[in-house]
Motif scaffolding. Structure first.
Motif, mmCIF file in Angstrom:
data_model
loop_
_atom_site.group_PDB
_atom_site.id
_atom_site.type_symbol
_atom_site.label_atom_id
_atom_site.label_comp_id
_atom_site.label_asym_id
_atom_site.label_seq_id
_atom_site.Cartn_x
_atom_site.Cartn_y
_atom_site.Cartn_z
ATOM 1 N N PHE A 45 38.981 37.350 42.964
ATOM 2 C CA PHE A 45 40.338 36.822 43.137
ATOM 3 C C PHE A 45 40.765 36.798 44.600
ATOM 4 O O PHE A 45 41.346 35.825 45.090
ATOM 5 C CB PHE A 45 41.333 37.674 42.332
ATOM 6 C CG PHE A 45 41.723 37.064 41.007
ATOM 7 C CD1 PHE A 45 40.874 36.218 40.328
ATOM 8 C CD2 PHE A 45 42.948 37.354 40.445
ATOM 9 C CE1 PHE A 45 41.235 35.661 39.109
ATOM 10 C CE2 PHE A 45 43.340 36.798 39.223
ATOM 11 C CZ PHE A 45 42.468 35.957 38.559
ATOM 12 N N ASN A 48 40.089 33.886 47.249
ATOM 13 C CA ASN A 48 40.876 32.646 47.282
ATOM 14 C C ASN A 48 42.380 32.937 47.290
ATOM 15 O O ASN A 48 43.191 32.045 47.022
ATOM 16 C CB ASN A 48 40.524 31.769 46.063
ATOM 17 C CG ASN A 48 41.035 30.351 46.187
ATOM 18 O OD1 ASN A 48 40.886 29.712 47.229
ATOM 19 N ND2 ASN A 48 41.649 29.834 45.123
ATOM 20 N N ASP A 50 44.012 34.704 45.170
ATOM 21 C CA ASP A 50 44.559 34.660 43.813
ATOM 22 C C ASP A 50 44.936 36.034 43.270
ATOM 23 O O ASP A 50 45.292 36.161 42.096
ATOM 24 C CB ASP A 50 43.560 33.971 42.872
ATOM 25 C CG ASP A 50 43.342 32.518 43.248
ATOM 26 O OD1 ASP A 50 44.314 31.869 43.672
ATOM 27 O OD2 ASP A 50 42.200 32.034 43.132
ATOM 28 N N ASP A 51 44.855 37.053 44.128
ATOM 29 C CA ASP A 51 45.296 38.379 43.704
ATOM 30 C C ASP A 51 46.813 38.509 43.770
ATOM 31 O O ASP A 51 47.369 39.557 43.439
ATOM 32 C CB ASP A 51 44.633 39.471 44.542
ATOM 33 C CG ASP A 51 44.848 39.285 46.034
ATOM 34 O OD1 ASP A 51 44.996 38.127 46.483
ATOM 35 O OD2 ASP A 51 44.875 40.293 46.762
ATOM 36 N N LYS A 237 43.716 28.894 38.081
ATOM 37 C CA LYS A 237 43.568 28.383 39.444
ATOM 38 C C LYS A 237 42.240 28.822 40.051
ATOM 39 O O LYS A 237 41.536 28.044 40.701
ATOM 40 C CB LYS A 237 44.742 28.885 40.294
ATOM 41 C CG LYS A 237 44.703 28.543 41.779
ATOM 42 C CD LYS A 237 45.991 29.001 42.443
ATOM 43 C CE LYS A 237 45.963 28.809 43.952
ATOM 44 N NZ LYS A 237 45.119 29.837 44.621
ATOM 45 N N HIS A 238 41.877 30.075 39.807
ATOM 46 C CA HIS A 238 40.653 30.621 40.386
ATOM 47 C C HIS A 238 39.415 29.982 39.773
ATOM 48 O O HIS A 238 38.457 29.647 40.486
ATOM 49 C CB HIS A 238 40.627 32.137 40.173
ATOM 50 C CG HIS A 238 39.616 32.838 41.013
ATOM 51 N ND1 HIS A 238 39.785 33.076 42.359
ATOM 52 C CD2 HIS A 238 38.392 33.348 40.696
ATOM 53 C CE1 HIS A 238 38.737 33.704 42.842
ATOM 54 N NE2 HIS A 238 37.869 33.875 41.853
ATOM 55 N N TRP A 241 39.045 26.577 41.169
ATOM 56 C CA TRP A 241 38.562 26.658 42.556
ATOM 57 C C TRP A 241 37.046 26.847 42.578
ATOM 58 O O TRP A 241 36.337 26.156 43.322
ATOM 59 C CB TRP A 241 39.253 27.814 43.273
ATOM 60 C CG TRP A 241 38.623 28.204 44.573
ATOM 61 C CD1 TRP A 241 38.595 27.474 45.726
ATOM 62 C CD2 TRP A 241 37.914 29.430 44.859
ATOM 63 N NE1 TRP A 241 37.918 28.169 46.713
ATOM 64 C CE2 TRP A 241 37.489 29.370 46.206
ATOM 65 C CE3 TRP A 241 37.626 30.560 44.104
ATOM 66 C CZ2 TRP A 241 36.779 30.413 46.812
ATOM 67 C CZ3 TRP A 241 36.917 31.602 44.698
ATOM 68 C CH2 TRP A 241 36.504 31.521 46.032
ATOM 69 N N ARG A 249 32.955 30.117 46.282
ATOM 70 C CA ARG A 249 32.966 31.281 45.388
ATOM 71 C C ARG A 249 31.604 31.968 45.383
ATOM 72 O O ARG A 249 31.522 33.200 45.309
ATOM 73 C CB ARG A 249 33.357 30.904 43.963
ATOM 74 C CG ARG A 249 33.513 32.149 43.107
ATOM 75 C CD ARG A 249 34.132 31.957 41.742
ATOM 76 N NE ARG A 249 34.326 33.263 41.142
ATOM 77 C CZ ARG A 249 33.385 33.931 40.460
ATOM 78 N NH1 ARG A 249 32.200 33.371 40.268
ATOM 79 N NH2 ARG A 249 33.627 35.126 39.971
#
Length: 319
Positions: A45, A48, A50-51, A237-238, A241, A249
């Motif tokens: 996470f 990107n 996303d955390d 979202k992750h 991505w 990734r």
């Protein structure tokens, strides 16, 4: 303004301040997410950003022991959400753990498979008869084994079941003949294929869909629903991505696991590209697993798998 009105307004202001403070406190405490660095999306996470999502933050807690450890921690109140394979929720439900499946990925059947040594004489599924097969009991790998045997027309008692200690170099045991076949999941699956093992069959070939499931405790759903909704959106979202930019990734996965970036990229390109809505297809898939596990004596009672799902967060899956 009379005294009583001033007192009332002061009381309302104080109540509002307390409510706001409580909301800020709840929001400032990260939602605790259990995952496996080996296969979990949540593990990367931070790569990107996303955390954090929608004013909420997520504490990513890795577990080397995978789904069994995550389920135990969730039940103990140490986690709010856990990232599991498709068998994990069946095991948790059979243990009467209070949770719901809040999200799932699309199928990831190519991310798991049966491996043999590249020099092995095993060429077809029927060749597995009488052979020593390594897997982890009551996990996704067990389900892949059962589906593989079903497709081969073999019964579970027609192969030798081998349970290697955690941390065992499975490929080395394959090479020395200690086992004849092993069930593996990416990224290990790809790493083994690149360094001396051969894939006999994938999960997709035998009908093991292998989606990743995300479960939340009933307590977290009752008390932290907005944060869970934000997590599902961040997850969607992750996943998107990783699908759109697999090189990025894969780089994060390679750094996390300290593996060859090329191995990480090959594995990444096989991963699911989006979340799937909680629907009857997913419910039916887990019902099949639970029925077979009961018939094989792996769980102690028949389950209504649909009771472990909630579609409450379907509206959050669009990235």
């Amino acid at each position: 303004m009379n005294v009583s009105r001033r007192v009332m307004l002061a009381s309302l202001a104080a109540a509002t301040a307390v409510t706001t403070a409580r909301g800020q406190t709840a929001q400032s405490k990260p939602l605790r997410i259990g995952t496996s660095n080996t296969f979990g999306f949540a593990a990367t996470f931070k790569a990107n950003g996303d955390d954090k999502f929608g004013g909420f933050s997520f504490e990513i807690v890795p577990f080397n022991g995978g789904s069994p450890q995550i389920i135990t921690a969730l039940n103990a109140g140490e986690l709010d959400v856990g990232e599991l394979g498709e068998v994990g929720p069946v095991v948790a439900q059979s243990a009467d753990i209070p949770f719901k499946i809040i999200a799932a990925t699309e199928p990831w059947g190519d991310g798991q498979g049966v491996l043999v040594d590249k020099k092995s004489g095993i060429a077809s599924l029927t060749d597995l008869k009488g052979k020593k097969i390594s897997y982890t009991r009551s996990t996704n790998s067990h389900w892949v084994l059962l589906k593989t045997l079903e497709k081969a027309g073999l019964k579970p008692d027609q192969v030798q079941h081998i349970f290697l200690p955690p941390g065992t170099n499975v490929q080395a045991v394959l090479e020395t003949g200690g086992i004849d076949a092993a069930i593996a999941i990416d990224t290990l699956l790809t790493a083994f294929e690149r360094s001396g093992s051969r894939r006999l069959v994938s999960g997709a070939d035998v009908g093991a869909e292998n989606p990743l499931y995300y479960i939340a405790s009933d307590t977290a759903i009752a008390n932290k629903a907005p944060a869970i909704g934000a997590f599902v959106s961040a997850l969607a979202k992750h996943v998107a991505w990783g699908h759109a930019k697999p090189e990025e990734r894969a780089k994060a996965v390679a750094e996390l696991l300290r593996i060859d970036p090329e191995v990480a990229l090959i594995a990444e390109r096989k991963r699911p590209g989006r979340l799937a809505p909680i629907d009857d297809r997913l419910r039916g898939n887990n019902q099949k697993i639970s029925d077979v596990f009961f018939e094989q004596g792996l769980i102690g009672k028949r389950l209504n798998a649909s009771l472990s799902f909630t579609d409450q967060f379907n509206g959050s899956i669009a990235p």
